[in-house]
Design a protein around this motif. Structure first.
Motif, short mmCIF file in Angstrom:
data_model
loop_
_atom_site.label_atom_id
_atom_site.label_comp_id
_atom_site.label_asym_id
_atom_site.label_seq_id
_atom_site.Cartn_x
_atom_site.Cartn_y
_atom_site.Cartn_z
N TYR A 98 0.82 -1.15 0.05
CA TYR A 98 -0.01 0.06 -0.13
C TYR A 98 0.97 1.05 -0.02
O TYR A 98 0.44 2.48 -0.10
CB TYR A 98 -0.78 -0.06 1.17
CG TYR A 98 -2.06 1.05 1.02
CD1 TYR A 98 -3.12 0.94 0.23
CD2 TYR A 98 -2.09 2.22 1.78
CE1 TYR A 98 -4.11 1.77 0.13
CE2 TYR A 98 -2.89 3.37 1.89
CZ TYR A 98 -3.91 2.92 0.91
OH TYR A 98 -4.84 4.14 0.77
N LYS A 102 0.99 4.21 -2.75
CA LYS A 102 0.16 5.22 -2.73
C LYS A 102 0.80 6.48 -2.35
O LYS A 102 0.23 7.83 -3.02
CB LYS A 102 -0.94 4.89 -2.00
CG LYS A 102 -2.07 5.83 -2.17
CD LYS A 102 -3.35 5.53 -1.19
CE LYS A 102 -4.48 6.70 -1.43
NZ LYS A 102 -5.22 6.65 -0.19
N CYS A 109 -6.71 3.73 10.14
CA CYS A 109 -5.37 4.51 9.91
C CYS A 109 -4.47 3.57 8.89
O CYS A 109 -3.61 4.28 8.29
CB CYS A 109 -4.72 4.57 11.07
SG CYS A 109 -4.16 2.94 11.84
N ASP A 123 -7.06 0.19 13.11
CA ASP A 123 -7.50 -0.47 11.64
C ASP A 123 -7.89 -1.88 12.02
O ASP A 123 -7.45 -2.53 13.15
CB ASP A 123 -6.28 -0.40 10.91
CG ASP A 123 -6.70 -0.68 9.59
OD1 ASP A 123 -6.65 0.57 8.70
OD2 ASP A 123 -6.97 -1.79 9.05
N ILE A 124 -8.73 -2.51 10.94
CA ILE A 124 -9.18 -3.76 11.27
C ILE A 124 -8.25 -4.76 10.87
O ILE A 124 -8.32 -5.77 11.24
CB ILE A 124 -10.38 -3.77 10.36
CG1 ILE A 124 -11.22 -5.01 10.65
CG2 ILE A 124 -9.89 -3.81 8.90
CD1 ILE A 124 -12.84 -5.12 10.11
N SER A 125 -7.17 -4.18 10.24
CA SER A 125 -6.28 -5.25 9.70
C SER A 125 -4.81 -5.31 10.43
O SER A 125 -4.38 -4.42 10.46
CB SER A 125 -5.92 -4.92 8.14
OG SER A 125 -4.61 -5.73 7.87
N MET A 141 -2.02 -4.20 8.50
CA MET A 141 -1.50 -2.85 8.27
C MET A 141 -1.00 -2.32 9.57
O MET A 141 -0.14 -1.48 9.62
CB MET A 141 -3.02 -2.31 7.81
CG MET A 141 -3.49 -2.61 6.33
SD MET A 141 -2.07 -2.38 5.02
CE MET A 141 -2.12 -0.62 4.59
N ASP A 158 -12.47 -3.33 14.74
CA ASP A 158 -13.13 -3.12 13.64
C ASP A 158 -14.16 -1.73 14.01
O ASP A 158 -14.74 -1.80 14.60
CB ASP A 158 -14.29 -4.23 13.68
CG ASP A 158 -15.45 -4.10 12.34
OD1 ASP A 158 -15.40 -2.98 11.77
OD2 ASP A 158 -16.05 -5.00 12.00
N CYS A 159 -14.00 -0.62 13.02
CA CYS A 159 -14.49 0.59 13.35
C CYS A 159 -15.77 0.74 13.25
O CYS A 159 -16.60 1.76 13.38
CB CYS A 159 -13.69 1.62 12.60
SG CYS A 159 -11.63 1.76 12.98
N SER A 160 -16.26 -0.33 12.55
CA SER A 160 -18.02 -0.39 12.50
C SER A 160 -18.64 -1.01 13.73
O SER A 160 -19.96 -0.90 13.66
CB SER A 160 -18.43 -1.15 11.11
OG SER A 160 -18.24 -2.41 11.50
N GLY A 165 -9.40 8.57 7.14
CA GLY A 165 -9.30 8.59 5.77
C GLY A 165 -9.65 7.43 5.11
O GLY A 165 -8.86 6.48 5.43
N TYR A 182 -16.08 1.86 3.40
CA TYR A 182 -16.07 0.38 3.66
C TYR A 182 -17.42 -0.14 4.14
O TYR A 182 -17.52 -1.43 4.32
CB TYR A 182 -14.94 -0.18 4.30
CG TYR A 182 -13.61 0.13 3.47
CD1 TYR A 182 -13.44 -0.79 2.64
CD2 TYR A 182 -12.83 0.97 3.64
CE1 TYR A 182 -12.35 -1.00 1.80
CE2 TYR A 182 -11.74 1.06 2.80
CZ TYR A 182 -11.44 0.25 1.86
OH TYR A 182 -10.24 0.52 1.25
N MET A 227 -20.63 3.32 12.10
CA MET A 227 -19.44 3.93 11.99
C MET A 227 -19.56 5.36 12.65
O MET A 227 -18.67 5.75 13.56
CB MET A 227 -18.90 4.02 10.52
CG MET A 227 -18.56 2.62 10.23
SD MET A 227 -17.96 2.77 8.43
CE MET A 227 -17.32 1.02 7.86
C1 LIG Z 1 -7.67 2.85 1.65
S1 LIG Z 1 -7.14 2.29 3.22
C2 LIG Z 1 -6.58 4.11 4.02
C3 LIG Z 1 -5.53 3.98 5.01
C4 LIG Z 1 -5.34 5.27 5.41
N1 LIG Z 1 -6.38 5.99 6.31
C5 LIG Z 1 -4.96 6.35 4.44
O1 LIG Z 1 -5.50 7.17 4.13
O2 LIG Z 1 -3.82 6.20 3.84
C6 LIG Z 1 -8.35 1.78 4.17
C7 LIG Z 1 -8.16 1.42 5.36
O3 LIG Z 1 -9.32 0.87 6.11
C8 LIG Z 1 -9.03 -0.23 6.89
N2 LIG Z 1 -10.68 -0.81 7.09
C9 LIG Z 1 -11.62 -1.15 6.24
N3 LIG Z 1 -12.74 -1.44 7.01
C10 LIG Z 1 -12.46 -1.03 8.15
C11 LIG Z 1 -13.27 -1.35 9.30
N4 LIG Z 1 -14.32 -1.60 9.36
N5 LIG Z 1 -12.55 -0.79 10.66
C12 LIG Z 1 -11.38 -0.47 10.67
N6 LIG Z 1 -10.73 -0.53 9.66
C13 LIG Z 1 -11.23 -0.66 8.38
C14 LIG Z 1 -8.24 -1.28 6.05
O4 LIG Z 1 -7.81 -2.54 6.73
C15 LIG Z 1 -7.42 -0.29 5.46
O5 LIG Z 1 -6.19 -0.27 6.21
#
Ligand SMILES: C[S@@+](CC[C@H](N)C(=O)[O-])C[C@H]1O[C@@H](n2cnc3c(N)ncnc32)[C@H](O)[C@@H]1O
Length: 265
Positions: A12, A15, A46, A67-69, A72, A91-93, A109, A114, A124
């Motif tokens: 990632y 980006k 994040c 972050d959920i991952s 990451m 999980d932020c939801s 961000g 999602y 969320m």
């Molecule tokens: C496009 S990346 C953006 C990362 C960072 N905020 C940025 O702008 O560079 C999206 C992130 O959202 C996280 N994500 C997706 N669904 C999520 C959830 N329900 N709870 C927490 N994180 C989530 C993914 O794991 C991923 O790291």
């Protein structure tokens, strides 16, 4: 979709090289500026901690990134040496009080995209409200708000012609909008592209979810703009068609405020 970033991890990082990201961050800095100085920040979704670190550079006093991952968060921990930043997997939801709250500012961000439905997005917003102090602000990067996401995806593809380094393709229809695949193409032709699945829900779905999630005052949207001097700052990376980021915008910035408890009835 929730664990797809476990397969992306370090990849990632491509980006951060893209004009798309430089322009995004110049806009985020301007939108967040009134709220960031000395703020205790919660950075939801994040990812690799890119904005958690940026928030400290913009004047925040501390950041908790969530972050959920786990992958990451592992990358975020490796890339971050600042002691004012901590990370957590969640999980932020799913509304949960994070350590160190309530926060002055919540930043997200690319989280809200999602949510596969309005109900998930409401959760969320509930999570944000739960962790934000009264009078605190929520700032988010979102897809460009529209009542017709399919038409907007077509307009972005026509404008980008594959040159932006980030393209979005329609993959299906869901209640409230569409599902889509985003492909990031690195500047280095030898590096591999990165793809992930997301949702693009209608503007009215965002607005309803915000109200139901605790943000009665509604949402203020700021369109992406090209700041003075930005094009020149790119030097030899200057991109043809920079103006298309404004004519067929890939993102927007959303701000809302948690009302002071005395002002609620
Ligand atoms: C496009 S990346 C953006 C990362 C960072 N905020 C940025 O702008 O560079 C999206 C992130 O959202 C996280 N994500 C997706 N669904 C999520 C959830 N329900 N709870 C927490 N994180 C989530 C993914 O794991 C991923 O790291």
């Amino acid at each position: 979709m929730s664990n797809q970033y476990d397969n992306i991890g370090e990849a990632y990082n491509i980006k951060k090289e893209l004009t798309y990201t430089l322009l995004q961050d110049a806009n985020v800095e301007a939108v967040i500026k009134p709220y960031i100085r000395g703020a205790r920040v919660l950075d939801l979704a994040c990812g690799n901690g890119h904005h958690s670190r940026a928030c400290i550079g913009w004047g925040a006093s501390s950041v908790v990134g969530v972050d959920i991952s786990p992958t990451m968060i592992g990358v975020a921990r490796r890339l971050t040496t600042l002691e004012q930043i901590e990370f957590e997997v969640a999980d932020c939801s799913k509304p949960k009080v994070y350590r160190g709250g309530e926060y002055d500012l919540v930043f997200a961000g690319w989280l809200l995209n999602y949510a596969p439905s309005g109900n998930d997005m409401t959760n969320m917003f509930r999570n944000v409200a739960l962790n934000l102090k009264d009078g605190g602000h929520f700032v988010a990067i979102t897809p460009h708000p529209t009542e017709d996401p399919k038409a907007h995806i077509e307009a972005m593809l026509a404008a980008s012609e594959g040159k932006r380094g980030r393209d979005m393709y329609l993959t299906g229809f869901v209640e409230g909008g569409v599902s889509a695949r985003v492909v990031l193409t690195p500047r280095d032709p030898k590096a591999e592209s990165v793809g992930f699945d997301t949702y693009y829900l209608r503007k009215s779905v965002y607005e309803k979810a915000a109200k139901e999630g605790g943000f009665e005052s509604g949402l203020a949207w700021t369109a992406i703009s090209i700041p003075d001097g930005f094009e020149e700052s790119l030097g030899d990376r200057k991109e043809e068609g920079l103006h298309t980021y404004v004519t067929a915008p890939p993102m927007a910035f959303m701000v809302t405020c948690k009302e002071l408890s005395g002002s609620r009835n």
